[in-house]
Design a protein around this motif. Structure first.
Motif, short mmCIF file in Angstrom:
data_model
loop_
_atom_site.label_atom_id
_atom_site.label_comp_id
_atom_site.label_asym_id
_atom_site.label_seq_id
_atom_site.Cartn_x
_atom_site.Cartn_y
_atom_site.Cartn_z
N TYR A 176 15.43 -42.06 -27.31
CA TYR A 176 15.82 -42.02 -28.74
C TYR A 176 15.67 -40.50 -28.94
N MET A 177 16.64 -40.02 -29.73
CA MET A 177 16.99 -38.47 -29.73
C MET A 177 17.25 -37.92 -31.09
N PRO A 178 16.21 -37.89 -31.99
CA PRO A 178 16.36 -37.28 -33.37
C PRO A 178 16.46 -35.90 -33.42
N GLU A 179 17.07 -35.38 -34.37
CA GLU A 179 17.42 -33.72 -34.44
C GLU A 179 16.50 -33.10 -34.92
N GLY A 180 16.14 -31.84 -34.93
CA GLY A 180 15.78 -30.92 -35.82
C GLY A 180 13.75 -30.77 -35.42
N ILE A 181 13.42 -31.36 -34.52
CA ILE A 181 12.05 -31.22 -34.07
C ILE A 181 12.06 -30.65 -32.67
N SER A 182 11.00 -29.46 -32.68
CA SER A 182 10.88 -28.75 -31.36
C SER A 182 9.29 -28.64 -30.95
N LEU A 183 9.34 -28.93 -29.52
CA LEU A 183 7.95 -29.09 -29.11
C LEU A 183 7.91 -27.78 -28.10
N GLU A 184 6.84 -27.27 -27.90
CA GLU A 184 6.41 -26.12 -27.13
C GLU A 184 5.98 -26.84 -25.52
N GLU A 185 5.81 -28.06 -25.64
CA GLU A 185 5.37 -28.63 -24.28
C GLU A 185 5.70 -30.20 -24.35
N ASP A 186 6.04 -30.62 -23.20
CA ASP A 186 6.31 -31.84 -23.15
C ASP A 186 4.91 -32.81 -23.15
N LEU A 187 5.10 -33.92 -23.65
CA LEU A 187 3.97 -34.92 -23.78
C LEU A 187 4.24 -36.32 -23.11
N LEU A 188 3.20 -36.89 -22.50
CA LEU A 188 3.55 -38.15 -21.83
C LEU A 188 2.09 -39.16 -22.27
N PHE A 189 2.68 -40.23 -23.10
CA PHE A 189 1.67 -41.06 -23.72
C PHE A 189 1.47 -42.17 -23.00
N PRO A 190 0.26 -42.77 -22.31
CA PRO A 190 0.11 -43.91 -21.59
C PRO A 190 0.44 -45.18 -22.30
N ARG A 191 1.11 -45.93 -21.88
CA ARG A 191 1.65 -47.29 -22.52
C ARG A 191 0.52 -47.89 -23.26
N LYS A 192 -0.52 -47.79 -22.47
CA LYS A 192 -2.19 -48.63 -23.12
C LYS A 192 -2.53 -47.78 -24.42
N SER A 193 -2.08 -46.75 -24.43
CA SER A 193 -2.58 -45.62 -25.63
C SER A 193 -1.53 -45.99 -27.16
#
Length: 364
Positions: A176-193
């Motif tokens: 999923y690739m929405p435009e207009g939002i930028s992050l300084e770092e990549d994030l990895l959310f566990p499936r359980k969370s």
């Protein structure tokens, strides 16, 4: 500790916090909440050692202090009280809970035995509704048991002016690739969370803060903060597996394609029913065969096509259905190179629905 809170608000907070507790554990403290009353608020701590959740709500604190009580019991009691407020007081080793004519005394554990919580570290913000939308778009494709632990999470990163939400189990990849939002770092959310996070985001307004440290990924909203233990390993280079050239591409009505697969799945004895698609420039023939119950055939009209070849490809029908259910636009492209290469399902309007799914074929 002596505190008074609104019963309705308290019940809602407890229901959310309970998602982060652990029911099957050798450590009974993980079945509990830790309650901390200070100044004008009550904080509820809950953890299963993977998720660390802190919920806060306004309170009339008559005496500061903290306690630890069984999560399910407290939630059930508060949910059944008929009063508008809940009064709680710590007396020796019991927590007195009163509402209207009802009162209970709950056995308490030592709050000092509760696990230490990480410090929240956030560098960026994301609109809460965007994060909430991204989770179901990719969650179905996240691996449940892959030994590549990073695949057991939702990856979020900035790529070329877009925010990428990614889920993959090695056989399919949702992006999923929405435009207009930028992050300084990549994030990895566990499936359980993700279930915990979804529940929190449903009532969130505006933006939430996000970030990570060496051990946790963090999300902070109004009245709550969640830290989830990071998964081991780097997320694979998912962009490398997205095909760029295709032999055949057909445009299909999403609902017609989805309903066709659902009808044919009635014949199958398994959830992961195998289907054969025969792609052509004017129609997609869909076939299913089950040795125990029989077979079925149906077809989907092609609205537009590229390439004149006819191609037969086998799929796990469940994978196709799971992907189609998450498209918002009413038309999708099905793009293929050959019967053995990854196939792309892509929204026909990437501006309105910036979404695609890659699915590996299967031999029938």
């Amino acid at each position: 500790m002596r505190v008074v809170v609104d019963r309705t608000d308290f019940e809602e907070v407890l229901k959310k916090a309970k998602l982060a507790t652990e029911k099957k554990t050798a450590n009974p403290i993980l079945n509990n909440f830790k309650l901390s009353a200070e100044e004008d608020r009550l904080s509820i701590y809950a953890t299963d050692l993977e998720n660390f959740l802190v919920m806060e709500l306004p309170a009339r604190v008559e005496e500061t202090g903290e306690s630890s009580v069984h999560a399910d019991k407290l939630t059930s009691i508060v949910g059944e009280l008929s009063s508008s407020e809940v009064y709680m007081e710590l007396k020796e080793d019991k927590l007195l809970v009163k509402g209207g004519k009802s009162q209970f005394k709950l056995v308490c554990a030592d709050p000092s035995e509760f696990p230490e919580f990480p410090q929240i570290q956030c560098k960026n913000t994301i609109p809460s509704n965007l994060l909430l939308k991204g989770i179901p778009k990719v969650e179905y494709a996240i691996s449940k048991e892959d030994m590549r632990y990073a695949l057991q999470g939702m990856y979020v990163a900035s790529k070329e002016g877009r925010l990428h939400f990614v889920g993959s189990d090695g056989y399919r990849l949702a992006l999923y690739m929405p435009e207009g939002i930028s992050l300084e770092e990549d994030l990895l959310f566990p499936r359980k969370s993700l279930k915990v996070l979804e529940k929190l985001l449903k009532d969130a307004l505006g933006e939430v803060e996000v970030g990570k440290d060496e051990n946790f990924v963090h999300v902070k909203g109004e009245g709550w903060q969640l830290s989830a233990r990071l998964l081991e390993g780097e997320y694979p280079d998912y962009m490398a597996v997205i095909p760029t050239d295709y032999t055949i591409s057909v445009l299909l009505d999403k609902n017609e394609f989805e309903n066709t697969l659902k009808r044919l799945s009635s014949v199958s004895s398994s959830k992961g029913f195998p289907v054969k698609l025969t792609l052509s420039s004017d129609v997609v023939h869909v076939e299913i065969s089950d040795p125990e119950f029989g077979e079925g055939k149906d077809e989907v009209d092609v609205l537009e096509s590229f390439g004149n070849e006819t191609m037969e490809i086998g799929f796990n029908g469940k994978y196709l259905l799971s992907a189609l259910e998450e498209f918002d636009f009413e038309r999708v492209y099905l793009k293929a190179i050959d019967p053995d290469s990854p196939v792309v399902l892509e929204s026909a309007n990437l501006e309105k629905d910036p979404y695609l799914c890659i699915i590996m074929p299967m031999r029938l």
